[in-house]
Structure formats: structure tokens, C-alpha cells
Design an enzyme around this catalytic site. Structure first.
Site, PDB file in Angstrom:
ATOM      1  N   CYS A 133      -1.227  10.461 -10.601  1.00 30.54           N
ATOM      2  CA  CYS A 133      -1.559   9.228 -11.405  1.00 30.54           C
ATOM      3  C   CYS A 133      -2.180   8.154 -10.561  1.00 30.54           C
ATOM      4  CB  CYS A 133      -0.280   8.632 -12.031  1.00 30.54           C
ATOM      5  SG  CYS A 133      -0.738   7.555 -13.461  1.00 30.54           S
ATOM      6  N   HIS A 134      -1.795   7.034 -10.354  1.00 30.08           N
ATOM      7  CA  HIS A 134      -2.321   6.150  -9.418  1.00 30.08           C
ATOM      8  C   HIS A 134      -2.377   6.535  -7.822  1.00 30.08           C
ATOM      9  CE1 HIS A 134      -2.090   3.719 -13.041  1.00 30.08           C
ATOM     10  NE2 HIS A 134      -3.210   2.774 -12.610  1.00 30.08           N
ATOM     11  N   GLU A 164      -6.739   3.388 -17.817  1.00 30.83           N
ATOM     12  CA  GLU A 164      -6.482   1.982 -17.342  1.00 30.83           C
ATOM     13  C   GLU A 164      -7.119   0.889 -18.334  1.00 30.83           C
ATOM     14  OE1 GLU A 164      -4.355   0.746 -15.014  1.00 30.83           O
ATOM     15  OE2 GLU A 164      -5.449   1.590 -13.604  1.00 30.83           O
TER      16      GLU A 164
END
Length: 228
Positions: A133-134, A164
Site C-alpha cells: 500500500c503506502h 489517494e
């Protein structure tokens, strides 16, 4: 003998200047942990050590049984993390490093010298480097001993610009993972056909996942790469 995996969590609990709490994202720890817990020895670390902040919004969002069971029964996993800097020089004791996502890592693991040193050591010791993910954002400027970027010309994925935007958090993060990783990888960023779809990118020992839906797949790809 069971392999050893170092899981890395954030110690950061504020989402930029939004005033909102953040941290790591529940399914992105719960699902890989669920896949690997009976096959490997898992050690959990964070920059500050101690309790790592769980993003409260992820408790609401993750309604699946694996995430909820983990939240109810396994709080010791994230409440007693070891300090990340205590693992510098110890890549030989592990088989893989895995960075758990959430917005938190964007603030305290990206550009973190200890984290960058660990990524370099793990990679150069022939170990698996993975994130979801991030968290793949921690790789955007991770350099090897010769000064080259680890992800240059390697397929990589992470939370996308579209995802996002749909979260309404484009301005809350220091940069967008997709943009930074696409540049650093020489245009090798890949993603699912639709936002929130599952996507796992495996490029040799580099394993990355796009979003919460990809967390189980990342755990399975790590297991496969370790032959467990």
C-alpha cells in the site's frame, strides 16, 4: 527450520496537518501476519519501539474476519514492537523484511536513514524486501552500496494516485507513492485495472502490493518466495 521475517510498522500517528489520526492500516498487518504466522518466525519493529499506532479508521473499514480477529486477539503484536535501529547489521539473521502500509510510513519511514540502511543490508544480503500500500514509498530513494536505486528498472506497485484522490488525501501526504515510484523505477510502476483492485508485483526478491485488497497476496508471495 522456519524462516525469520522482520515486519516494520510506523510510529507516526498524525495525518499531515489534517488533525486526523493515522498510523498503520489494520488489514495490511492482519492479512500477511495471518498467512505467515504458522510458517515463519515474525519479529515486529518500529522507529520508536513500543506501541505502534493503529489507524482508527482502518478498524471501521476492515470488516473481514481475519482483520477483526487479529484486532481482538493479537494486540501484543503491535503494542510491543522493538526499536528499528536495533536491527541494523542483522540482515543475516532474517530471510525477509516487510513494511506494513497505512499513511504513517509516509511520514516516519520514508527517507528514514535507519530504514534505508536496513533495506540496503537486506537486499545486498540476498533477502526478500517487501511492502504493501503506502509502505512501498519507503523504497523510492533506497540506494544500494554502488549508489544505484534499488527499484530502478524493477516492477513495483503501491497505493495509486486515483486511490489517494478517492480518499481525498492527495494534499495530506508529502508526495504521491505512484509518482515517486514510477520515476525511480524508470516507468515500471504497475497497478490493477481499476482502483482498489488486487495487484501484487514480484520482481525477483522485491515484492510489493497496491492496497489493502493486495495484503493477503503479498503475504502469499512472501511465503512462495521463501518456499514455505
Amino acid at each position: 527450520m522456519a524462516p525469520n521475517i522482520l515486519f516494520v510498522l510506523t510510529s507516526h500517528n498524525k495525518l499531515g496537518d489534517t488533525g486526523k489520526p493515522t498510523g498503520w492500516y489494520l488489514p495490511e498487518l492482519a492479512h500477511p501476519y495471518h498467512v505467515l504466522r504458522n510458517k515463519a518466525n515474525i519479529t515486529v519493529a518500529s522507529p520508536a519501539g513500543g506501541e505502534s499506532p493503529l489507524d482508527p479508521s482502518s478498524i471501521e473499514a476492515a470488516k473481514d474476519d481475519v482483520s477483526q480477529d487479529f484486532y481482538k486477539n493479537d494486540s501484543a503484536v503491535w503494542k510491543n514492537t522493538q526499536k528499528l535501529d536495533s536491527f541494523v547489521g542483522k540482515a543475516k539473521d532474517f530471510d525477509a523484511i516487510f513494511y506494513v502500509g497505512g499513511h504513517g510510513p509516509m511520514f516516519d519511514l520514508v527517507d528514514n536513514p535507519t530504514s534505508q540502511q536496513l533495506i540496503k543490508e537486506f537486499w545486498e544480503a540476498g533477502k526478500i524486501v517487501s511492502a504493501v500500500c503506502h509502505a512501498p514509498a519507503v523504497l523510492y530513494d533506497a540506494k544500494l552500496s554502488d549508489g544505484s536505486l534499488l527499484i530502478k528498472d524493477r516492477e513495483v506497485t503501491a497505493f495509486t494516485n486515483a486511490e489517494e484522490e478517492q480518499m481525498g488525501l492527495t494534499k495530506a501526504v508529502p508526495f504521491l507513492p505512484e509518482d515517486a515510484l514510477n520515476k525511480a523505477s524508470n516507468g515500471k510502476f504497475v497497478k490493477a485495472a481499476e482502483p482498489w483492485g488486487e495487484k501484487v508485483a514480484v520482481s525477483g526478491r522485491l515484492i510489493t502490493g497496491q492496497n489493502p485488497a493486495s495484503a493477503t497476496g503479498v503475504g502469499e508471495a512472501i511465503a512462495k518466495a521463501l518456499g514455505i
